[in-house]
Write a protein that holds these residues in place. Sequence first.
Motif, PDB file in Angstrom:
ATOM      1  N   GLY A 337     -11.192   2.145  -6.762  1.00 18.64           N
ATOM      2  CA  GLY A 337      -9.901   1.507  -6.504  1.00 18.64           C
ATOM      3  C   GLY A 337      -8.772   2.109  -7.305  1.00 18.64           C
ATOM      4  O   GLY A 337      -7.754   1.443  -7.538  1.00 18.64           O
ATOM      5  N   GLN A 342      -2.851  -0.673  -5.006  1.00 24.02           N
ATOM      6  CA  GLN A 342      -3.182  -1.887  -4.248  1.00 24.02           C
ATOM      7  C   GLN A 342      -1.885  -2.541  -3.735  1.00 24.02           C
ATOM      8  O   GLN A 342      -0.821  -2.393  -4.348  1.00 24.02           O
ATOM      9  CB  GLN A 342      -3.949  -2.891  -5.118  1.00 24.02           C
ATOM     10  N   TRP A 391     -10.805  -6.680  -4.164  1.00 23.19           N
ATOM     11  CA  TRP A 391     -12.024  -5.939  -3.811  1.00 23.19           C
ATOM     12  C   TRP A 391     -13.243  -6.834  -4.030  1.00 23.19           C
ATOM     13  O   TRP A 391     -13.177  -7.837  -4.743  1.00 23.19           O
ATOM     14  CB  TRP A 391     -12.167  -4.690  -4.690  1.00 23.19           C
ATOM     15  N   PRO A 535     -13.149  -2.384  -0.535  1.00 20.73           N
ATOM     16  CA  PRO A 535     -11.733  -2.734  -0.651  1.00 20.73           C
ATOM     17  C   PRO A 535     -11.250  -3.487   0.590  1.00 20.73           C
ATOM     18  O   PRO A 535     -11.950  -3.537   1.614  1.00 20.73           O
ATOM     19  CB  PRO A 535     -11.052  -1.361  -0.739  1.00 20.73           C
ATOM     20  N   GLU A 539      -6.526  -1.144   2.736  1.00 17.95           N
ATOM     21  CA  GLU A 539      -6.655  -0.145   1.669  1.00 17.95           C
ATOM     22  C   GLU A 539      -7.712   0.902   2.017  1.00 17.95           C
ATOM     23  O   GLU A 539      -7.603   2.056   1.607  1.00 17.95           O
ATOM     24  CB  GLU A 539      -6.986  -0.815   0.336  1.00 17.95           C
TER      25      GLU A 539
END
Length: 580
Positions: A337, A342, A391, A535, A539
């Motif tokens: 990530g 994000q 996530w 995710p 994303e």
Amino acid sequence: MSVDKRTPVKKSTPVDKNTSIENLITDHIDIWTSAIKQKSATGRGSNKKIELYGIKKLRELILELAVRGKLVPQDPNDEPASVLLERIAEEKAQLLSSQGKDGKIKKSKKLPEITEDEKPFELPEGWEWSLLGNVYELEYGNNLPQAKRSNSGEYPVYGSNGIVGTHNEYCVGQPCIIIGRKGSAGALNLESGQGCWVTDVAYSVIPSTSLLLRFVFIQLHTLGLDFLGKGIKPGLNRNDAYQLCLAFPPRAEQHRIVAKVDELMALCDELEAQTESSLDAHQTLVTVLLNTLVNSQDADELAENWTRLSDHFDTLFTTEHSIDQLKQTVLQLAVMGKLVPQDPNDEPASVLLERIAAEKEQLIKDKKIKKQKPLPPITDDEKPFQLPKGWEWVRFGSVVICRLGKMLDKAKNTGTLLPYLRNTNVQWGRFILDDIKLMKLEESELQEFRILPGDLLICEGGEPGRCAIWTEAELEMYFQKALHRARPLAGIQSKYLQLSLTVDAKTGVLDNYFTGATIKHFVGTKLNNYIHSLPPLEEQHRIVAKVGELMALCDQLKTRLNDAQTTQRQLADALTEQAL
């Protein structure tokens, strides 16, 4: 060390009386040290071994100049090689006369005279040509099985390519040269002790005392004896070697040649050590800088570290291994990530999982899939790192419909012949479709084993975990039991799942899910239990796009690198050719 440094070859390069080999080395140091070649290494995660091609060519050049009389100056006061060869011929005649009567040696077939066309280069004053068989005898070794070797350390035992043990007796009682006969045909080893055992897969050569053993060793290295090897297990026929044309210098010059070769080889050793040290330091720097990306605490720190790295791409990523490391780091950042920012407006992965569960229930209700045993919950100890907000950690089987392919059952050989994939057709991120086999499938099996675009095919054996995504909408294809077909649910990106498997395969994480001691398998229950990060769906799309962009950049870097390395090797070759 940057591979983009290039030094043009000077037209005055050829070694002659006005140009020394030392100048040839020092004037073109960048060519010798920058010309490298990537050599494949086996095993997952293996570095591609780097061959110092330029220094290798330099070593070969030194030996070639040595045997052509271009390495050291001639001295008109030296006894000419013609006298030396006459003395060797007399020694051989006396040996034949004394031992031939007892049947210990047989008179060799007379070799032809050397024609002018057979002489590969012009000799200096005082040198002479002769065929190898007129000067050297390649003697067969004696069989000594491993079980019969004492291995007590007194005398080395030689196979075709070096020492294979020791013995308390010897069959050759003086210094000699060992030449591989079977297996490593033409391989050369020098034994300077007073005794050794040469086995029957090798020859031994004891030169006349009129010749320096070290010079003979140098001379034999330039003949390409390995290219004379014939057969599936290459064998060197000594009669073929006897036809090779050799140049012989006066004995006094042999001493000077050996001394100069030793001096220059020591210089090559230094260059090699410095180059390897530079490559090692460079590799350490790359590893440290890439680790700063993985260990970045937030998006701002990652952006700062990435900027620092990207400003020096051309100097940092100068080997295939370093570029492969960059690719691996990109994938690692993706599944952690950290590759893209994000978006708090994204639907969290927890909602995606609820939608997947509902879709599975509907498929079970519609009898399109069977109800599976619930997968175990993921404990905190199983989570390798902390995930960003939104996530989730999931088991592979909870986000896909996964099954093995059709077993090839010869006893039930009915149905229509149709094309199918085996694990050999599935490579990392691609398919090889030039060797497609056919198997019979019944009408009731077509939907069950059909591959659709977006399906992820994963190797169960061979190289477990190797995977690729099927994209051929127009091509009808099925799959057999050596493969898993993973069909994502609720719009999950196959490419995200693929890159997750790829990361964990390359780092060895997947090994924890394989069964078997020697032959590894990725069985269905283990694949379904494989843990990975998930995710939000939006994303996933951003991650896949960014990975594609950065992989293309890495491929461009690798193309430029290969072009630069090819140019450097060509310069080294040209420099060698001009020098000769």
